[in-house]
Design an enzyme around this catalytic site. Structure first.
Site: not given
Length: 213
Positions: A10, A111, A156
């Protein structure tokens, strides 16, 4: 030969300076990522990335519940932190950081597309109800070891690492390539301890390169 991959978690605009959910010093991870990309590519190793990719009405957004961001609640039966709207599909905030060497990434796995459940891990949603394509891709390429870094340490990155360990991967975390949200002051430090306790090995970039020399 045992196959290894770099997994970038990310590294998106909304988690960096000026972003909707900016993480302190988030931008500083990009130089580490680029150094690791160069290092891995020189050795013929794969580079993959995850990307938060939310619909505009995602249930994890505080705006959908008329509550303040970072309020704690529940979403589809699971504990949930309600976040500022972030990484909305097809927006600039969802794009990978412009200084990241994105051309060298072999595959990107999105996601958080299901509006009814959040997805911190690059492998599963938070309820482990659905998988992304990441595990299948790694197994297809006979990858058994991961180098993991990215944003954010305490969400994450942590859950990606814990899932990778559960799936049987050997996992190395590059600590100076991670930055955390730190709703509570010690969240990132605790996340690193949790990852190590489950079997991940923690390195700084310099230590990693030295051990692999």
């Amino acid at each position: 030969m045992k196959q290894r991959a770099l997994l970038l978690v990310d590294l998106q605009n909304d988690f960096c300076a000026g972003g909707a959910l900016a993480v302190a010093e988030g931008d500083s991870t990009v130089d580490i990522a680029n150094a690791l990309i160069e290092w891995c590519k020189a050795r013929g190793e794969a580079v993959v990335a995850s990307q938060d990719w939310h619909p505009a009405d995602h249930g994890s957004f505080a705006s959908q519940h008329n509550v303040e961001p970072f309020t704690q609640g529940e979403l589809d039966g699971l504990p949930q932190t309600f976040w500022p709207d972030h990484c909305v599909q097809h927006t600039e905030g969802a794009e990978l950081h412009p200084l990241l060497n994105s051309k060298a990434i072999d595959a990107i796995f999105q996601k958080g597309e299901n509006p009814n459940i959040d997805s911190y891990s690059a492998f599963f949603d938070n309820g482990h109800r659905q998988k992304t394509g990441l595990d299948q891709w790694l197994r297809h390429h006979e990858i058994v070891e991961l180098i993991v870094m990215g944003l954010a340490t305490d969400y994450c990155v942590k859950f990606t690492v814990l899932d990778a360990l559960q799936l049987g991967y050997q996992v190395n975390v590059i600590t100076d390539g991670c930055r955390g949200v730190n709703i509570q002051h010690q969240d990132s430090a605790q996340a690193f301890m949790d990852m190590a306790a489950e079997g991940a090995t923690l390195y700084t970039l310099a230590d990693w390169q030295e051990t692999q020399a």
